[in-house]
Design an enzyme around this catalytic site. Sequence first.
Site, PDB file in Angstrom:
ATOM      1  CB  SER A 217      -0.950  -0.053   1.207  1.00 56.77           C
ATOM      2  OG  SER A 217      -2.041   0.800   1.027  1.00 56.77           O
ATOM      3  CG  ASP A 437      -6.301  -3.269  -3.821  1.00 50.36           C
ATOM      4  OD1 ASP A 437      -6.940  -2.490  -3.092  1.00 50.36           O
ATOM      5  OD2 ASP A 437      -5.162  -3.679  -3.542  1.00 50.36           O
ATOM      6  CG  HIS A 465      -5.441  -2.728   0.258  1.00 53.26           C
ATOM      7  ND1 HIS A 465      -4.858  -2.329  -0.933  1.00 53.26           N
ATOM      8  CD2 HIS A 465      -4.826  -2.005   1.234  1.00 53.26           C
ATOM      9  CE1 HIS A 465      -3.943  -1.396  -0.684  1.00 53.26           C
ATOM     10  NE2 HIS A 465      -3.901  -1.199   0.616  1.00 53.26           N
TER      11      HIS A 465
END
Length: 496
Positions: A217, A437, A465
Amino acid sequence: MRYRSGSAMAVALAAVLATGACSAPAVTAGTRASDGQVTSSPKWRDCHTENTAPQLECATVTVPLDWSHPDGKKISIAVDRLRATDASHRVGALLVNPGGPGGSGTATVAQGGMLLGHADLKPLRERFDLIGLDPRGVGDSTPVRCSTPVYDPAAPTLPENRAQYRRMVASSRRHGLDCAKTTGALIGHVDTVSAARDIDAVRVALGESRISWLGVSYGTELGAAYARLFPGRVRAMVLDGAVDHTRPMTRDVVDESTAIEREFRRFAAWCATASGCAPQGGDVVADFDVLLARAGRGEVQDPALGRPLTAAEVTSGTYAYLTMRFLWPQLGTALAAAEKTPSDASALGQAVVGLDPTYPAYRAISCQDFPPGLHGYADLRARLAAVRGAAPHMWRYSEYWDWTTGCAGWPVKAADPPAPQRITGVPAVLVVGNTYDPATPYAWARSLSRQISGSRLLTYDGDGHTALYNSSCARQNEVDYLLTGRAPAPGTRCSA
């Protein structure tokens, strides 16, 4: 883009993780940092607790507050280490970042976050010194401090007129001024480029000529910044759940909202037929819209907070559960409890992004990296219309919308706004993206991969995610790559 320390996701992960422990020869200080500075070896100390591996070590690395003035004021970067359990086959140092902005790398290593205690990732524990660091402004590093909560549920985030827009901007500015006063000069230097330079100081302190990196991320933005600045210092790099820091906010906020809406609809389709996830009225999406309408009237109570949740908070909490596929059953339960009369939305409330303890750092770093670029209410209204068109049910919250509104009046100029980049001179970086995602759309992984010369794109055809948290196949590919430096074959895909 966040790993939430206080959310249901974190609780669920903690329940299935464990860290191992052993020891290996200590590293010594080595090469100079790229700016010519020499960083002394950190003084490692035993810092284990009953909740961590017994061999956990902690240290502090001192870096300049402002890298353009390296001899000026200094700040501290917290690091910790679990040495490779197979010392005779040690590969090197693997630095990890769990996302954010605001995620703590030291907590990740100490508590086995990012699935580091999972059987699929056991080879990393054996062959690498696992290194956690808290980026500047975060955790045990010199932190961002604010005297009052940065998140204000009363501040309008979906202004319906110019007066509400002015209130939104004033709230952002007020909180920014408070954080600047309490934090001091650091508030203007928590950008990702500065944090990437800190990583190189940590590399020098570890005595490593090159490092390996596992970032998810926001950790992909931080890793990409490091690769751009110090390509020769990268041994291997996994960027999973990719953030492309070259795209304009106007595009990203619509991209993310579109991805969240699509994932919510996939959840709704699953929930409608899954055992134990029966919707109250037979239509998950319609029930959700009714819930949002009730929240708008102040009828959705959170007993834990002692107040109603707003419609934006209901959406934020729902989004948090969507980010992990294995949390979908819990999301169904949370929505069912909130939809009852009387409602109990506490399970949604505990996942609201703004209520996470790391939110002050999240806001400060985000405003340094993602300025909203608004020129007035007309700009915001046009952007909100695009978001509503892209996400008719989930439009009230996305992380990029949080930054659009929360940074609208932030008093500190952005030091690292999105800009074109080309990363060359690095080994084959592994960029990883999920087709569904909701936080970092798959298109961002593809575009980031194109910006990194010689990179390889690994695709997970599934929900949630990051592939690391959701796919054993992806974990195995990432581990093999980190161990060997050899990327998967072009076009490699992992099925759900």
